[in-house]
Design an enzyme around this catalytic site. Structure first.
Site, PDB file in Angstrom:
ATOM      1  N   LYS A 288       1.007  -1.162   0.087  1.00 21.44           N
ATOM      2  CA  LYS A 288       0.106  -0.231   0.071  1.00 21.44           C
ATOM      3  C   LYS A 288       0.821   1.402  -0.028  1.00 21.44           C
ATOM      4  O   LYS A 288       1.920   1.370   0.791  1.00 21.44           O
ATOM      5  CB  LYS A 288      -0.919   0.024   1.327  1.00 21.44           C
ATOM      6  CG  LYS A 288      -1.868   0.998   1.134  1.00 21.44           C
ATOM      7  CD  LYS A 288      -2.873   0.916   2.450  1.00 21.44           C
ATOM      8  CE  LYS A 288      -4.011   1.965   2.356  1.00 21.44           C
ATOM      9  NZ  LYS A 288      -4.929   1.568   3.330  1.00 21.44           N
ATOM     10  N   GLU A 377     -18.434  -6.258  11.235  1.00 19.67           N
ATOM     11  CA  GLU A 377     -19.478  -5.519  12.077  1.00 19.67           C
ATOM     12  C   GLU A 377     -20.452  -6.669  12.883  1.00 19.67           C
ATOM     13  O   GLU A 377     -20.819  -6.463  13.840  1.00 19.67           O
ATOM     14  CB  GLU A 377     -20.248  -4.801  11.286  1.00 19.67           C
ATOM     15  CG  GLU A 377     -19.226  -3.397  10.577  1.00 19.67           C
ATOM     16  CD  GLU A 377     -18.597  -3.791   9.427  1.00 19.67           C
ATOM     17  OE1 GLU A 377     -17.920  -2.863   8.808  1.00 19.67           O
ATOM     18  OE2 GLU A 377     -18.812  -4.844   8.906  1.00 19.67           O
ATOM     19  N   ARG A 405     -24.765  -2.916   8.767  1.00 13.48           N
ATOM     20  CA  ARG A 405     -24.595  -4.379   8.145  1.00 13.48           C
ATOM     21  C   ARG A 405     -24.628  -5.282   9.447  1.00 13.48           C
ATOM     22  O   ARG A 405     -24.883  -6.557   9.021  1.00 13.48           O
ATOM     23  CB  ARG A 405     -23.061  -4.498   7.914  1.00 13.48           C
ATOM     24  CG  ARG A 405     -22.599  -3.238   6.968  1.00 13.48           C
ATOM     25  CD  ARG A 405     -21.210  -3.386   6.386  1.00 13.48           C
ATOM     26  NE  ARG A 405     -21.390  -4.261   5.221  1.00 13.48           N
ATOM     27  CZ  ARG A 405     -20.214  -4.739   4.484  1.00 13.48           C
ATOM     28  NH1 ARG A 405     -19.133  -4.443   4.841  1.00 13.48           N
ATOM     29  NH2 ARG A 405     -20.347  -5.220   3.213  1.00 13.48           N
TER      30      ARG A 405
END
Length: 643
Positions: A288, A377, A405
């Site tokens: 990244k 979640e 969610r």
């Protein structure tokens, strides 16, 4: 400042232009694409490190596949800037995430190359699989479907559900696992260790390549069939390493891990995989922030750094000459530590957002009492419920839009069992540049309809602290929601002694006449600002900070409706079923008659832009509040004229 693309990139408007180039020219395209992203984001802002990490992958995908006929699905979309630049949006890329500009995420309404709208993680495999099954049923057997998913997003349950289905669907789907050990913060959990084991198992990878080469040379005929070759390959893998078993046991042909920054290797591999039917998984390793040293070194900081000097790496910050209010998330982060020092049962839970929620400080100081569960979640909520059954006081910190969610878990695992889990819903309201996928506008309606639920919102930092203090007291026996917005509050002097707030009580900010303004949460500060202007018109509405949507302060509401026949409600949530609706229900249930004007999020999607721009568009900022009062009391405005 005019930003121009490099020599080759300037010639590319769509992937069809890219495919006219030689494979050798792709190295230069990657360099120019990476530099263009750095140039634009440094000046105009946006997400940064994720797109730099997939430059080579992006170029290789559009070069090897016939997009948009071949369907490319990005997971979340933080990494899709290169994709946007190569698919007709290079000349408007500087408007990315700006009001009325292009979206920061793939958006079906924006381009045919954006095959699926994203913003929340872990949807790519399921979406691409649906496309692949549809193509199969339509007889489009040459059509390819590619899902690009990060190792962080792979931790979500729905990613595994889609993997499980993909293995038996017998459809053309290629899953590219972009393994960089990061989401926004470093990844956690057993999957991270598992993928690391695959990547570092040199014996397995070398032997696997040798086996592939050997099988390619063996004669396939009556005595040695392709089926036998496949079984031999699987047996050899099992002897050398167990690393491949997770994916291949799901009937996904596993390839990799390969260097995700080697453009030649990527193109060759993707072109080979394009000709292999059925479900496949390609594991690539990337960094990244690749190509910008500071972003590689501190990947969390450079996920979305804001504006910066691309040469020195200096991130531009506002010059502060006097004490400023803190961010609400930081008030949460400091306050939970204060409370945890007093209350040994307190624990903090977050799904992959320790920096965004500021739970990171508790994780550093109290590592056994603060947990990042990864992008999960649903698990975060049920884990919190399990902890609560054993007497733990759990602060479950989830962004408002991400809590959607885990709604089933909120209802079944927390509310039905009446467990006192404290839900701190960060980023409530209009969050700004991330747009419709991230706005936290539905939590008031979906939380206040659940039995046993307490739903609150602080107007400022002191109220946030006191609501947190109240929620963790032994007297609280119910699920407790505290919602607060992204960004700064209003109190530089915010760290004050804790005080209990009686559940279901509001407070009168200012008495007044003719009209009462009822606010919930941070927009109460917009009311305060509007009232300063209204005073110059000779108007003095009353202002009430209700603090709780559920239970409502019925004593205060009775007093308000007995005194006022004009009422304005203000909220930073959906008007459909929201705070204003709750006030209307109270009025109807108690046979009051009053003129009511509700200000909040209208029944349509609000796109991206600065929060102040979106609040103005939605119609609940200080200007809109003042206008609503004037409209209600038009005949009472005092007109001042100079003679």
């Amino acid at each position: 400042m005019e930003i121009t693309a490099g020599q080759l990139l300037s010639q590319i408007e769509y992937p069809s232009d890219l495919r006219k180039l030689s494979k050798e020219q792709l190295h230069q395209v990657c360099d120019e694409l990476r530099q263009f992203i750095i140039d634009v984001v440094s000046v105009h802002g946006g997400h940064f490190g994720a797109s730099l990490g997939v430059v080579e992958l992006t170029v290789a995908l559009h070069y090897a596949f016939n997009t948009p006929y071949d369907q490319l699905v990005w997971d979340v979309g933080h990494q899709a800037y290169g994709h946007k630049i190569l698919t007709g949006r290079k000349n408007v890329f500087h408007t990315n995430r700006k009001y009325k500009g292009i979206s920061g995420f793939p958006n079906r309404g924006e381009s045919e190359y954006d095959t699926f709208g994203v913003g929340h993680s872990s949807t790519s495999i399921g979406a691409a699989l649906g496309m692949a099954i549809a193509s199969k049923n339509k007889g489009e057997h040459d059509r390819q479907h590619i899902a690009v998913i990060g190792d962080g997003a792979m931790t979500a349950g729905m990613a595994f559900e889609a993997l499980n289905h993909a293995g038996v669907a017998n459809a053309n789907i290629l899953i590219i696992l972009n393994d960089n050990c990061m989401s926004i913060d470093p990844n956690v959990g057993a999957l991270k260790e598992y993928l690391t084991d695959i990547t570092t198992s040199h014996t397995y990878n070398k032997f696997r390549d040798d086996v592939w080469n050997l099988l390619g040379k063996l004669p396939v005929g009556k005595k040695f069939t392709r089926d036998m070759a496949s079984k031999l390959e699987a047996s050899v893998k099992g002897m050398v390493s167990k690393s491949s078993n997770l994916f291949e046991s799901l009937n996904l042909r596993y390839f990799g891990a390969i260097d995700g920054h080697n453009i030649t290797k990527l193109v060759d591999t993707l072109q080979d995989l394009r000709n292999i039917p059925g479900p496949k998984l390609l594991h690539i390793n990337t960094t990244k922030g690749k190509g910008y040293a500071l972003a590689e070194k501190d990947q969390t900081k450079w996920h979305a750094p804001g504006l910066f000097d691309k040469i020195t790496g200096e991130i531009f910050k506002k010059v502060i000459e006097k004490p400023q209010p803190p961010k609400y998330q930081d008030v949460f982060g400091h306050t939970i530590i204060e409370l945890a020092e007093q209350n040994k049962t307190i624990m903090g839970i977050t799904p992959a957002m320790p920096s965004g929620s500021s739970l990171k400080w508790m994780m550093e100081q109290m590592p056994d009492r603060a947990i990042d569960v990864g992008i999960c979640e649903q698990h975060a909520v049920t884990l919190s419920a399990g902890l609560a059954t054993q007497g733990m006081t759990v602060f479950c910190n989830i962004y408002s839009s991400f809590m959607q969610r885990a709604y089933d878990q909120v209802v079944h695992d927390v509310a039905i069992q009446n467990l006192p889990v404290i839900f701190c819903l960060d980023r409530a309201g209009l969050v700004g540049e991330d747009g419709a996928t991230h706005h936290g506008v539905y939590d008031i309606p979906y939380m206040r309809c659940i039995p046993n639920m307490i739903v609150s919102a602080p107007m400022n930092e002191e109220e946030l602290r006191n609501l947190m203090y109240t929620a963790q007291l032994p007297s609280n026996k119910s699920p407790f929601v505290i919602r607060y917005p992204r960004g700064e509050g209003v109190m530089p002097d915010w760290r004050r002694p804790f005080a209990e707030i009686k559940v279901g009580t509001g407070r009168k900010i200012q008495d007044g006449r003719d009209v009462a303004i009822l606010s919930i949460g941070h927009p109460g500060n917009f009311v305060t600002e509007a009232m300063k202007e209204l005073m110059t018109d000779g108007l003095q509405p009353a202002h009430y900070d209700m603090r709780f949507v559920k239970p409502l302060d019925t004593d205060m509401l009775h007093d308000i409706f007995q005194r006022y026949d004009r009422v304005i409600t203000v909220e930073d949530g959906a008007l459909q079923g929201g705070f204003g609706s709750a006030v209307l229900e109270f009025m109807a249930d108690n046979d009051y008659k009053a003129e009511i004007k509700r200000l909040g999020i209208p029944d349509r999607l609000i796109e991206h832009g600065k929060p102040v721009e979106l609040q103005r568009e939605a119609g609940y900022d200080a200007i809109a509040i003042a206008s609503a009062v004037r409209e209600m009391l038009a005949s009472k405005i005092t007109v001042h004229s100079s003679l």
